[in-house]
Design a protein around this motif. Structure first.
Motif, PDB file in Angstrom:
ATOM      1  N   VAL B 109      55.095  84.471 -47.391  1.00  0.00           N
ATOM      2  CA  VAL B 109      56.378  83.881 -47.756  1.00  0.00           C
ATOM      3  C   VAL B 109      56.129  82.402 -48.043  1.00  0.00           C
ATOM      4  O   VAL B 109      55.713  81.659 -47.156  1.00  0.00           O
ATOM      5  N   VAL B 111      57.631  78.864 -49.182  1.00  0.00           N
ATOM      6  CA  VAL B 111      58.834  78.073 -49.409  1.00  0.00           C
ATOM      7  C   VAL B 111      58.436  76.874 -50.253  1.00  0.00           C
ATOM      8  O   VAL B 111      57.567  76.089 -49.868  1.00  0.00           O
ATOM      9  N   ALA B 122      65.377  72.864 -49.072  1.00  0.00           N
ATOM     10  CA  ALA B 122      64.235  73.739 -48.741  1.00  0.00           C
ATOM     11  C   ALA B 122      63.946  73.742 -47.238  1.00  0.00           C
ATOM     12  O   ALA B 122      63.599  74.767 -46.660  1.00  0.00           O
ATOM     13  N   SER B 126      63.567  76.968 -44.869  1.00  0.00           N
ATOM     14  CA  SER B 126      62.309  77.227 -44.170  1.00  0.00           C
ATOM     15  C   SER B 126      62.556  77.448 -42.678  1.00  0.00           C
ATOM     16  O   SER B 126      62.020  78.376 -42.077  1.00  0.00           O
ATOM     17  N   ILE B 148      54.514  82.417 -43.112  1.00  0.00           N
ATOM     18  CA  ILE B 148      55.311  81.471 -43.921  1.00  0.00           C
ATOM     19  C   ILE B 148      54.460  80.235 -44.187  1.00  0.00           C
ATOM     20  O   ILE B 148      53.807  79.723 -43.273  1.00  0.00           O
ATOM     21  N   HIS B 150      54.364  76.408 -46.635  1.00  0.00           N
ATOM     22  CA  HIS B 150      55.016  75.501 -47.581  1.00  0.00           C
ATOM     23  C   HIS B 150      54.091  75.296 -48.771  1.00  0.00           C
ATOM     24  O   HIS B 150      52.890  75.124 -48.589  1.00  0.00           O
ATOM     25  N   VAL B 163      62.137  80.550 -52.881  1.00  0.00           N
ATOM     26  CA  VAL B 163      61.166  81.127 -51.960  1.00  0.00           C
ATOM     27  C   VAL B 163      60.463  82.253 -52.705  1.00  0.00           C
ATOM     28  O   VAL B 163      61.116  83.037 -53.400  1.00  0.00           O
TER      29      VAL B 163
END
Lengths: 616, 190
Positions: B109, B111, B122, B126, B148, B150, B163
């Motif tokens: 995932v 972001v 964002a 997140s 997850i 960034h 995303v």
């Protein structure tokens, strides 16, 4: 070899550096030309015997008034006009220095290297006393997992001298840059601690580090290097004979470095750089008889009387001793009809017998069969190493083997135990059969082609044989002890027109010339000149002391041996001895006195002469 | 906590010789710690890779394709295969952001924290995703499904905040959409 990365300089070029006319040779960099003309261009990442990378930007110079280049990577060219000391260049250098300073935690007053630090010097030279760049305060744990080397990346400027040393000089490749970019740090193997890494603890990186990022706890906070006296001597920990620069202050040794102008490019190993310093055993200064302190005369009289009254005397001397002392030992003990043993003598004697037999049989000169210099290893197309135990017994030779193998050289290793060089070897042959069998098969294939293959000949052996038509060198470790293997290896070298580097267990190769014999089984007196032998080296002396009724021990420090001795006579420590030692190439090397003797003994030799005189 | 669970998983996999239910090999397991099957898997991958310096990056990529990250034992095998030092391999792997040195979830995932997404919220998105999955950034969920991370601008500023989950693009989204997005993949995974 040119270090220049740009176009090659022409032969005999003339350039101008800060208004001074400078002559440079073909392929020299601006920095090399400047150094020879005694012009000081600032540097940090440049270091003796390493390649140049232009990483620190300190050596930025202005070329022809129009562009800036790093002097360490730019070839000197005819007619160049170079400026070093301009305000603009110093502004660049200051900015770089400020960023280096802000990036890590450089707190000079707490640093071991304060006063000897090249970064600190450069800061002062640049006229800086603070940094405009806000400090980063990174959270860095020092790595103290290695007994002899501490890595504190708080002081690291990522110049890469340690990385290049480990790669180019030691050939081990333990260090590299990790997380390159904003977070660049030095990493050990795949990010493990030094203590659990492939590091061989030679300390070459410590010597190369310009700051306090790599230092030895053995030398830390014992005083500044630049206030020390330096004496150059020869290491007697193995038969390579590396040159030691021994730093002393206040009558003690602060640290030991490799001589960078010496034959091994400043390399030393764990033994020469650290273990010599780490001997913490109690120093013997007073002679003793039956546990009581006596005068030296009394001790010698007692020793002499015991020797003279013995039914049989077994005598043993450390192979760390200078040639002259070994000769004095041999003469003194001969006066008492003693049987002599010196480690390594057996192999050395066998080797000279093998060589003279081959000389007669194959019409070759011994001198042509032996390697002249360690650097020849790097020029060989093929290296065949018998006994990879050299990694521990002769570590600096192992560095040359690794360096060669990392380059163009094909490395063949032959061992009956763990292959300590497997990672670098192109062919690693594990000996199921004795070394002689393998060598015999190689010889057969070399002489008779593949038809000569015996059953069970492994593919590697064929490969080895095929390599020998080029320029090959055989390296013989200390484990090779039997005559047959030696005849085969030297014979193979002779027939294939190649050379041998023989590394016996004897540290001083002069043991070959000192007459020794088999010890007596029923000798009642043992004379043991153990000097500063330690750990496993003492095993043989202790065995002989136990076998005898009376043991006379001539040693430097207290040990399990001196505890069972009846007579103890103090001997000189390694840094107090003088004389010569013969290295593996057969060269005489000087052993210099670094510090005056602590005890009343000024010379082991004179003492042995006294002993001989009393006998007469 | 996901970190603790991972430690437990690594301990469990250390106990068993035949491997465990978990597919995750602890990141710090060396060649001597993993079973022969894993070594054979990596060696099979390496047979198609040039045994030289140029083979290092393809080797790292293909091993990561297999495991989703670069387990430590593979470094040793790659170093041997490409005739480079362990430090050389680690140096290369730690430089490129495409390489992961810690285990990853099945779904990545990402972001976007580029300027447009940052302005459009964002960070809140997140945080909500992290709460929903119960993990921090770059950690793996207990079931090994999600990680997850960034990333910088994904080039879909018109959809900010954006995303991505593997190759799917979701945007513009609100923090409240986090649950729906995660459920979508949880279901497809079942």
């Amino acid at each position: 070899m040119s270090k220049a990365t740009q176009s090659e300089a022409e032969t005999g070029v003339t350039l101008e550096i800060d208004g001074q006319e400078v002559q440079a040779r073909d392929g020299q960099t601006i920095l090399e030309a400047a150094k020879e003309a005694d012009i000081d261009i600032p540097t940090l990442c440049e270091h003796a015997n390493l390649s140049n990378v232009g990483a620190c930007r300190m050596c930025l110079v202005e070329v022809d008034g129009e562009r800036n280049e790093t002097a360490c990577t730019t070839a000197a060219q005819d007619g160049m006009e170079i400026s070093v000391e301009t305000d603009e260049l110093w502004t660049h250098r200051r900015t770089m220095l400020e960023m280096m300073f802000a990036d890590q935690n450089h707190y000079c007053m707490y640093c071991e290297m304060e006063g000897d630090c090249e970064l600190e010097d450069m800061f002062n030279r640049a006229g800086l006393d603070s940094s405009r760049v806000p400090l980063e305060y990174p959270d860095i744990e020092p790595d103290a997992s290695n007994e002899y080397i501490t890595m504190d990346l708080d002081r690291c400027i990522s110049c890469g001298r340690c990385v290049r040393t480990c790669d180019e000089i030691v050939g081990n490749g333990t260090l590299n840059f990790g997380n390159r970019g904003r977070e660049t740090t030095i990493v050990v193997d795949d990010d493990v601690s030094l203590g659990e890494s492939s590091c061989v603890s030679c300390g070459s990186c410590v010597q190369a580090c310009p700051t306090g990022a790599l230092y030895s706890p053995l030398s830390a906070y014992k005083g500044r290097e630049r206030n020390c006296e330096v004496e150059t001597t020869t290491c007697s920990e193995c038969s390579v004979g590396c040159e030691l620069d021994v730093y002393t202050n206040s009558g003690r040794i602060v640290k030991i470095e490799g001589n960078e102008d010496g034959p091994a490019d400043g390399q030393l190993c764990e033994m020469g750089r650290f273990e010599l310093l780490a001997d913490g055993r109690e120093r013997l200064v007073e002679p003793q008889v039956d546990g009581e302190t006596v005068s030296l005369e009394d001790a010698i009289d007692r020793a002499s009387a015991t020797l003279a009254g013995a039914n049989g005397v077994n005598a043993f001397a450390s192979d760390r001793l200078p040639t002259e002392t070994l000769e004095a030992f041999s003469e003194a003990l001969a006066a008492y009809d003693a049987s002599l043993e010196i480690p390594g003598a057996e192999r050395a004697t066998l080797e000279s017998e093998v060589l003279s037999a081959l000389e007669a049989e194959l019409d070759v000169e011994t001198a042509d069969l032996l390697v002249d210099s360690l650097h020849d290893l790097e020029d060989s197309d093929t290296l065949v190493v018998y006994d990879t135990g050299i990694v521990e017994s002769h570590p600096v030779v192992a560095s040359y083997v690794r360096r060669a193998a990392n380059g163009e050289t094909t490395l063949v290793t032959i061992d009956d135990g763990e292959d300590r060089l497997e990672r670098f070897a192109d062919h690693s042959i594990e000996l199921a059969a004795p070394a002689a069998t393998v060598t015999e098969q190689v010889t057969d294939v070399f002489e008779g082609g593949t038809e000569a293959l015996a059953d069970g000949t492994v593919e590697d052996i064929v490969d080895v044989s095929l390599q020998l038509s080029g320029d090959a060198t055989f390296v013989l470790g200390p484990a090779v002890e039997d005559a047959e293997t030696m005849v085969d290896i030297f014979g193979l070298a002779a027939t294939s027109d190649n050379e041998v580097l023989s590394l016996g267990p004897g540290r001083n190769s002069a043991v070959a010339n000192v007459p020794t014999d088999d010890l007596e089984t029923d000798a009642d007196v043992a004379y043991l000149l153990a000097a500063d032998d330690r750990d496993d080296d003492l095993d043989r002396s202790i065995e002989l002391a136990r076998e005898a009724d009376t043991a006379i021990v001539h040693a430097t420090r207290a040990s399990a041996l001196t505890e069972i001795a009846d007579v103890v006579i103090p001997a000189l420590d390694w840094f107090e001895r003088e004389g010569t030692i013969v290295d593996a190439d057969g060269e005489d090397r000087a052993i210099e006195r670094v510090l005056d003797p602590r005890g009343e003994i000024d010379s082991d030799r004179e003492l042995l002469a006294d002993l001989q005189e009393v006998a007469a | 906590m996901a970190t603790l669970e991972r430690v437990k998983q690594s301990l469990r996999s250390g106990e068993s010789e035949s491997g465990t239910d978990s597919d995750i090999i602890p990141a710090d397991a060396g060649v001597e710690d993993v079973c022969d099957d894993e070594i054979e898997t990596v060696e099979a991958i390496l047979t198609d890779v040039r045994p030289e310096k140029r083979g290092v990056i393809p080797a790292l990529q293909q091993v990561q394709d297999e495991y989703g990250y670069l387990p430590k034992f593979a470094f040793e095998l790659i170093a041997r295969h490409c005739e480079k030092s362990l430090a050389d391999i680690y140096s290369t792997a730690s430089f490129y952001s495409q390489f992961h040195l810690e285990p990853r979830g099945d779904y990545s995932v990402r972001v976007c924290t580029g300027t447009a997404c940052h302005v459009a919220g964002a960070d809140e998105v997140s945080e909500e995703l992290q709460d929903e999955l119960g993990v921090g950034l770059d950690e793996v969920t207990d079931d090994g499904s999600f990680t997850i991370e960034h990333v910088r601008c994904v080039g879909a500023c018109g959809l900010a905040p954006v995303v991505t989950v593997d190759d799917d693009v979701h945007g513009p989204i609100e923090p409240d959409d986090a649950e729906t997005i995660i459920e979508e993949y949880n279901e497809s995974g079942d």
